[in-house]
Design a protein around this motif. Structure first.
Motif, mmCIF file in Angstrom:
data_model
loop_
_atom_site.group_PDB
_atom_site.id
_atom_site.type_symbol
_atom_site.label_atom_id
_atom_site.label_comp_id
_atom_site.label_asym_id
_atom_site.label_seq_id
_atom_site.Cartn_x
_atom_site.Cartn_y
_atom_site.Cartn_z
ATOM 1 N N TYR A 83 0.905 -1.251 0.169
ATOM 2 C CA TYR A 83 0.005 -0.027 -0.074
ATOM 3 C C TYR A 83 0.791 1.172 -0.001
ATOM 4 O O TYR A 83 0.509 2.334 0.866
ATOM 5 N N ASP A 84 1.856 1.408 -0.910
ATOM 6 C CA ASP A 84 2.654 2.526 -0.887
ATOM 7 C C ASP A 84 2.470 3.260 -2.240
ATOM 8 O O ASP A 84 3.235 3.254 -3.038
ATOM 9 N N PRO A 85 1.417 3.877 -2.379
ATOM 10 C CA PRO A 85 0.325 4.243 -1.534
ATOM 11 C C PRO A 85 -1.036 3.308 -2.189
ATOM 12 O O PRO A 85 -0.701 2.805 -3.005
ATOM 13 N N VAL A 86 -2.096 3.378 -1.333
ATOM 14 C CA VAL A 86 -3.057 2.654 -1.621
ATOM 15 C C VAL A 86 -3.867 3.304 -3.119
ATOM 16 O O VAL A 86 -3.757 4.531 -3.056
ATOM 17 N N THR A 87 -4.284 2.505 -3.942
ATOM 18 C CA THR A 87 -4.714 2.990 -5.066
ATOM 19 C C THR A 87 -6.381 2.668 -5.077
ATOM 20 O O THR A 87 -6.899 1.877 -4.184
ATOM 21 N N ASN A 88 -7.082 2.971 -6.319
ATOM 22 C CA ASN A 88 -8.226 2.706 -6.410
ATOM 23 C C ASN A 88 -8.335 1.185 -6.731
ATOM 24 O O ASN A 88 -9.610 0.810 -6.389
ATOM 25 N N LEU A 100 7.734 4.871 -0.300
ATOM 26 C CA LEU A 100 7.925 6.320 -0.454
ATOM 27 C C LEU A 100 7.232 6.981 0.789
ATOM 28 O O LEU A 100 7.538 7.837 1.281
ATOM 29 N N PHE A 101 6.370 6.118 1.405
ATOM 30 C CA PHE A 101 5.778 6.577 2.568
ATOM 31 C C PHE A 101 5.884 5.550 3.796
ATOM 32 O O PHE A 101 6.046 4.147 3.306
ATOM 33 N N ASP A 102 6.158 6.050 5.032
ATOM 34 C CA ASP A 102 6.388 4.948 6.126
ATOM 35 C C ASP A 102 5.375 4.253 6.455
ATOM 36 O O ASP A 102 4.141 4.697 6.090
ATOM 37 N N VAL A 103 5.294 3.370 7.143
ATOM 38 C CA VAL A 103 4.347 2.531 7.727
ATOM 39 C C VAL A 103 3.072 2.881 8.339
ATOM 40 O O VAL A 103 1.732 2.999 8.064
ATOM 41 N N GLU A 104 3.481 4.256 9.180
ATOM 42 C CA GLU A 104 2.447 4.896 9.714
ATOM 43 C C GLU A 104 1.563 5.815 8.618
ATOM 44 O O GLU A 104 0.474 5.811 8.868
ATOM 45 N N GLU A 105 2.279 6.272 8.059
ATOM 46 C CA GLU A 105 1.589 7.118 6.828
ATOM 47 C C GLU A 105 0.743 6.239 6.137
ATOM 48 O O GLU A 105 -0.396 6.611 5.616
ATOM 49 N N ARG A 106 1.449 5.154 5.702
ATOM 50 C CA ARG A 106 0.451 4.195 4.892
ATOM 51 C C ARG A 106 -0.687 3.722 5.400
ATOM 52 O O ARG A 106 -1.863 3.467 4.944
ATOM 53 N N GLN A 107 -0.685 3.491 6.804
ATOM 54 C CA GLN A 107 -1.848 3.112 7.626
ATOM 55 C C GLN A 107 -2.747 4.223 7.792
ATOM 56 O O GLN A 107 -4.033 4.040 7.564
ATOM 57 N N GLU A 108 -2.319 5.467 7.943
ATOM 58 C CA GLU A 108 -3.080 6.675 8.063
ATOM 59 C C GLU A 108 -3.830 6.855 6.719
ATOM 60 O O GLU A 108 -5.085 7.239 6.887
ATOM 61 N N MET A 109 -3.257 6.862 5.663
ATOM 62 C CA MET A 109 -3.865 6.941 4.393
ATOM 63 C C MET A 109 -5.142 5.938 4.428
ATOM 64 O O MET A 109 -6.059 6.327 3.811
ATOM 65 N N PRO A 128 -7.541 7.968 -4.910
ATOM 66 C CA PRO A 128 -8.600 8.797 -4.154
ATOM 67 C C PRO A 128 -7.663 10.422 -4.030
ATOM 68 O O PRO A 128 -6.563 10.487 -4.053
ATOM 69 N N ALA A 129 -8.401 11.352 -4.128
ATOM 70 C CA ALA A 129 -8.128 12.657 -4.528
ATOM 71 C C ALA A 129 -7.044 12.976 -3.244
ATOM 72 O O ALA A 129 -6.069 13.635 -3.366
ATOM 73 N N THR A 130 -7.399 12.709 -2.019
ATOM 74 C CA THR A 130 -6.545 13.051 -0.823
ATOM 75 C C THR A 130 -5.239 12.112 -0.989
ATOM 76 O O THR A 130 -4.147 12.796 -0.488
ATOM 77 N N ILE A 131 -5.335 11.258 -1.549
ATOM 78 C CA ILE A 131 -3.917 10.301 -1.624
ATOM 79 C C ILE A 131 -3.267 10.838 -2.526
ATOM 80 O O ILE A 131 -1.870 10.822 -2.518
ATOM 81 N N GLU A 132 -3.968 11.287 -3.825
ATOM 82 C CA GLU A 132 -2.911 11.966 -4.785
ATOM 83 C C GLU A 132 -2.363 13.240 -4.434
ATOM 84 O O GLU A 132 -1.287 13.207 -4.516
ATOM 85 N N GLN A 133 -3.133 13.934 -3.461
ATOM 86 C CA GLN A 133 -2.306 15.088 -2.931
ATOM 87 C C GLN A 133 -1.122 14.806 -2.136
ATOM 88 O O GLN A 133 -0.198 15.567 -2.115
ATOM 89 N N ARG A 134 -1.366 13.896 -1.205
ATOM 90 C CA ARG A 134 -0.040 13.180 -0.533
ATOM 91 C C ARG A 134 1.052 12.933 -1.426
ATOM 92 O O ARG A 134 2.194 13.065 -1.102
ATOM 93 N N LEU A 135 0.584 11.976 -2.406
ATOM 94 C CA LEU A 135 1.810 11.675 -3.335
ATOM 95 C C LEU A 135 2.650 12.744 -3.908
ATOM 96 O O LEU A 135 3.694 12.868 -4.055
ATOM 97 N N GLN A 136 1.813 13.854 -4.318
ATOM 98 C CA GLN A 136 2.337 14.764 -5.162
ATOM 99 C C GLN A 136 3.201 15.833 -4.213
ATOM 100 O O GLN A 136 4.247 16.326 -4.717
#
Ligand code: PNS
Length: 160
Positions: free
Chosen positions: A10-15, A44-53, A145-153
């Motif tokens: 889940y680095d990061p979660v996708t649709n 790209l994201f640590d485990v806490e970030e991936r869980q939060e997303m 999802p839009a929020t995940i895209e924002q975090r990725l960018q």
């Protein structure tokens, strides 16, 4: 309770992940989306970030919970009394490796793996490809999802 685990990086979660999570949530009383920690894999994201997303984008399902685990998936299943592993299959090319893992996991503890076919519109989707496309400025807005895209960018901008 019929409880299943849907493991991944889940680095990061996708649709594509969300498609499987939503459909699994209709089949099982509880679905645990587990972020498996692999110290040898750079993320790209640590485990806490991936869980939060994941928590953010799965809050629409009352029976979906997010967790993380370092170690064998079968040990997570045993400790949490989980008898089913859910995996998404995008194409035949996924099948060889997924079958090998499913058989190994079954041999280890008897846990079963249930494969769910990806919906056709997500059959090419992978977090690694999304990251590559976004890194070079491609449009990934329909893939996450839009929020995940924002975090990725934001993360990619921090690394530039
Ligand atoms: O999203 P990914 O990276 O394709 O997910 C792969 C994952 C994390 C599900 C898989 O590598 C896994 O189950 N890792 C946990 C360690 C383990 O149990 N290894 C033995 C597999 S037979």
């Amino acid at each position: 309770m019929t409880r299943a685990v849907y493991p991944g990086s889940y680095d990061p979660v996708t649709n594509g992940h969300l498609d499987i999570i939503g459909r699994a949530a209709h089949l099982f009383e509880e679905v645990v989306v587990a972020v498996l920690i692999n110290k040898n894999k750079r993320t790209l994201f640590d485990v806490e970030e991936r869980q939060e997303m994941l928590r953010e984008v799965t809050k629409q399902w009352d029976n979906v919970r997010v967790d993380s685990w370092h170690g064998l998936l079968v040990d997570y299943c045993r400790e949490n009394n989980i008898k089913a592993i859910v995996k998404g299959l995008r194409a035949v090319s996924d099948y060889d490796y997924e079958l090998q893992m499913a058989q190994m996991n079954h041999q280890l503890t008897g846990v079963d793996t249930l494969f769910m076919q990806a919906s056709p519109q997500y059959s090419y989707l992978a977090s690694s490809l999304v990251k590559e496309v976004a890194t070079y400025g491609g449009d990934v807005s329909t893939l996450l999802p839009a929020t995940i895209e924002q975090r990725l960018q934001q993360r990619l901008a921090e690394l530039r």
